[in-house]
Design an enzyme around this catalytic site. Structure first.
Site, PDB file in Angstrom:
ATOM      1  CE  LYS A 125      44.034  -5.477  74.643  1.00 31.49           C
ATOM      2  NZ  LYS A 125      43.274  -5.979  75.467  1.00 31.49           N
ATOM      3  CB  CYS A 166      46.698  -6.317  79.272  1.00 35.30           C
ATOM      4  SG  CYS A 166      46.516  -7.973  79.141  1.00 35.30           S
TER       5      CYS A 166
HETATM    6  N1  SAJ Z   1      45.860  -1.677  89.677  1.00 37.09           N
HETATM    7  C1  SAJ Z   1      46.410  -0.783  90.590  1.00 37.09           C
HETATM    8  N2  SAJ Z   1      45.461   0.102  91.023  1.00 37.09           N
HETATM    9  C2  SAJ Z   1      44.022  -0.023  90.684  1.00 37.09           C
HETATM   10  C3  SAJ Z   1      43.506  -1.060  89.581  1.00 37.09           C
HETATM   11  C4  SAJ Z   1      44.491  -1.747  89.220  1.00 37.09           C
HETATM   12  O1  SAJ Z   1      47.632  -0.629  90.935  1.00 37.09           O
HETATM   13  O2  SAJ Z   1      43.155   0.817  91.121  1.00 37.09           O
HETATM   14  C5  SAJ Z   1      46.883  -2.651  89.331  1.00 37.09           C
HETATM   15  C6  SAJ Z   1      46.618  -4.184  89.521  1.00 37.09           C
HETATM   16  O3  SAJ Z   1      47.027  -4.374  90.907  1.00 37.09           O
HETATM   17  C7  SAJ Z   1      47.402  -4.852  88.426  1.00 37.09           C
HETATM   18  C8  SAJ Z   1      47.198  -3.992  87.423  1.00 37.09           C
HETATM   19  O4  SAJ Z   1      46.926  -2.738  87.924  1.00 37.09           O
HETATM   20  O5  SAJ Z   1      48.811  -4.964  89.084  1.00 37.09           O
HETATM   21  C9  SAJ Z   1      46.462  -4.546  86.289  1.00 37.09           C
HETATM   22  O6  SAJ Z   1      45.291  -4.827  86.725  1.00 37.09           O
HETATM   23  P1  SAJ Z   1      43.698  -4.539  86.018  1.00 37.09           P
HETATM   24  O7  SAJ Z   1      42.892  -5.237  86.856  1.00 37.09           O
HETATM   25  O8  SAJ Z   1      43.600  -3.182  85.719  1.00 37.09           O
HETATM   26  O9  SAJ Z   1      43.831  -5.296  84.548  1.00 37.09           O
HETATM   27  P2  SAJ Z   1      44.163  -6.763  84.126  1.00 37.09           P
HETATM   28  O10 SAJ Z   1      45.657  -6.824  83.575  1.00 37.09           O
HETATM   29  O11 SAJ Z   1      43.901  -7.924  84.970  1.00 37.09           O
HETATM   30  O12 SAJ Z   1      43.241  -6.900  82.827  1.00 37.09           O
HETATM   31  C10 SAJ Z   1      43.240  -5.713  82.004  1.00 37.09           C
HETATM   32  C11 SAJ Z   1      41.915  -5.512  81.774  1.00 37.09           C
HETATM   33  N3  SAJ Z   1      41.764  -4.088  81.171  1.00 37.09           N
HETATM   34  C12 SAJ Z   1      41.236  -2.999  82.069  1.00 37.09           C
HETATM   35  O13 SAJ Z   1      40.474  -2.911  82.675  1.00 37.09           O
HETATM   36  C13 SAJ Z   1      41.319  -1.781  81.225  1.00 37.09           C
HETATM   37  C14 SAJ Z   1      40.994  -6.103  80.655  1.00 37.09           C
HETATM   38  O14 SAJ Z   1      39.697  -5.802  80.443  1.00 37.09           O
HETATM   39  C15 SAJ Z   1      42.008  -6.331  79.551  1.00 37.09           C
HETATM   40  O15 SAJ Z   1      41.204  -7.420  78.536  1.00 37.09           O
HETATM   41  C16 SAJ Z   1      43.079  -6.942  79.734  1.00 37.09           C
HETATM   42  O16 SAJ Z   1      43.683  -6.073  80.693  1.00 37.09           O
HETATM   43  C17 SAJ Z   1      44.082  -7.172  78.535  1.00 37.09           C
HETATM   44  O17 SAJ Z   1      43.829  -8.262  78.092  1.00 37.09           O
HETATM   45  O18 SAJ Z   1      44.308  -6.044  77.828  1.00 37.09           O
END
Ligand code: SAJ
Length: 403
Positions: free
Chosen positions: A204, A258
């Site tokens: 995780k 997360c």
């Molecule tokens: N972000 C960027 N650039 C990108 C992608 C995301 O700057 O190319 C930023 C987003 O704007 C945000 C942050 O990263 O601020 C996180 O966003 P995210 O969409 O990557 O993730 P979360 O927090 O919505 O959900 C994540 C998910 N993990 C992954 O995609 C690896 C989800 O599957 C997990 O279950 C969740 O965290 C968790 O509970 O851990």
């Protein structure tokens, strides 16, 4: 309700949807939360969080008698721990909620029961909880089943992903792993992958650290490109034409509960070894600071050039596009920082997904873009794509919101 099959401790963003899913499969669930308001809400068939389709699932489960909530646990056959693991001190994981939840069920445990932790936890937590259980109930040693199984759902798509995503399941021994697999098989369609508890815990943390590191790479590129006068988004699009390159998108930093949090669980325990993981956290945090500084510089430049103070629109507060969740949001951090440095300028704070906020006065996005001299895009919300922005405006687009 007669004795439930499952006790779910923690009815938050993951615990409640999971409880509802289990209940949908006609397995009786007793949900536990320390917050009596949450308990009341759920028992009324309602929900206290925003998540598509969850309201219907909970209403149906409660009405059908398969889900009931309370502030204390009762005897069951399976106990799931789905409580928060926040920080204490300097980014040290705090497992006291997992510990308290475990303590609350120790006296209820009996031979053959299944105890599962789903909360994101530092490596070794499941074994620690096993030791805690056996220290109080030595007669149960090796007679109950103890496992770790992290969730990996995306907020906003939880009800689909809970059922369909693969899961990693690690017991403290093979018998525990098998028993946990049999439990999840009842309601999960994704593949269930067997391992041990320590590997499942690390898995995780590594999944979210991997994403954090990849985003840090994109954010680092954005800093380099800013100096080199290169459009970073065009650059990444071109680099990604390579069949084995897949660079993520830069933004204002990394938020949410997360990805911006879990890497610290590794760094706190393995500081000497986790160099890239720690650095990625630093880079992603620095990116938010850098954005706030850019707004500050734009303000000063405007004033020098025009002989008057500018008005500023800060576009977006959520931690990522098209959601209303502001937790650990870099955009919110930037807005706070910019406002701390305010010098009687006029500010318009925009967040199309919420109507009001206890600190910020929210302005309509079209009105803000029309009135402000400087428009800083902090989140790539879909509404911003269609904005028509007059030519004389100073635009700072930190997340490719308007191209
Ligand atoms: N972000 C960027 N650039 C990108 C992608 C995301 O700057 O190319 C930023 C987003 O704007 C945000 C942050 O990263 O601020 C996180 O966003 P995210 O969409 O990557 O993730 P979360 O927090 O919505 O959900 C994540 C998910 N993990 C992954 O995609 C690896 C989800 O599957 C997990 O279950 C969740 O965290 C968790 O509970 O851990």
């Amino acid at each position: 309700m007669k004795q439930p099959e499952v006790v779910m401790i923690g009815l938050g963003y993951i615990g409640l949807p999971t409880a509802a899913l289990i209940a949908q499969n006609k397995i009786k669930v007793h949900g536990v939360d320390i917050n009596s308001k949450v308990v009341e809400t759920i028992n009324a068939g309602k929900i206290h969080i925003v998540e598509p389709e969850l309201d219907l699932a909970v209403a149906k489960a409660v009405k059908g008698g398969y889900l009931a909530a309370d502030t204390f646990p009762v005897m069951a056959n399976t106990y799931l721990i789905v409580v928060p693991t926040p920080f204490k001190g300097k980014n040290e994981p705090d497992i006291s909620f997992v510990e308290a939840a475990t303590k609350s069920i120790i006296s209820l445990l009996k031979e053959d029961d299944l105890y599962i932790i789903e909360s994101t936890s530092p490596v070794g937590t499941t074994e620690k909880m096993m030791d805690l259980i056996y220290s109080e109930r030595p007669e149960l040693r090796d007679k109950i089943n103890i496992a770790y199984c992290p969730e990996r759902v995306l907020p906003g798509n939880v009800m689909y992903e809970l059922v369909n995503n693969d899961r990693v399941i690690g017991g403290v021994d093979d018998k525990s792993t098998e028993k946990a697999i049999a439990f999840y098989k009842q309601f999960i369609k994704g593949d269930l992958h067997k391992t041990n508890a320590r590997t499942a815990e690390m898995c995780k943390l590594v999944e979210n650290s991997s994403r954090d590191v990849q985003i840090a790479f994109a954010n680092e590129l954005s800093l380099i490109c800013d100096k080199a006068d290169i459009n970073v988004w065009e650059l990444i699009e071109l680099a990604n034409k390579h069949p084995r390159v897949n660079i993520l998108q830069p933004g204002c930093g990394v938020g949410g509960h997360c990805i911006a949090v879990d890497p610290y669980f590794i760094v706190a325990e393995y500081p000497m070894e986790s160099k890239i993981i720690g650095k990625a956290r630093e880079i992603n945090n620095y990116k938010s600071f850098w954005c706030a500084e850019k707004v500050q510089t734009a303000k000063l430049e405007f004033e020098l050039k025009n002989g008057r103070k500018p008005s500023i629109a800060l576009m977006g507060l959520a931690f990522k596009p098209d959601i209303d969740d502001l937790r650990e949001s870099p955009a919110k951090y930037i807005a706070q920082k910019v406002l701390q440095n305010s010098n009687n300028e006029e500010y318009f704070i925009v967040e199309p997904n919420i109507t009001e906020h206890k600190v910020f006065k929210i302005t309509d996005y079209k009105e803000a873009a029309k009135k402000a001299d400087i428009i800083a895009f902090l989140v790539g919300h879909k509404e911003f794509k269609t904005l028509e922005i007059e030519k004389d405006k100073v635009v700072l687009d930190f997340c490719n919101a308007i191209s």
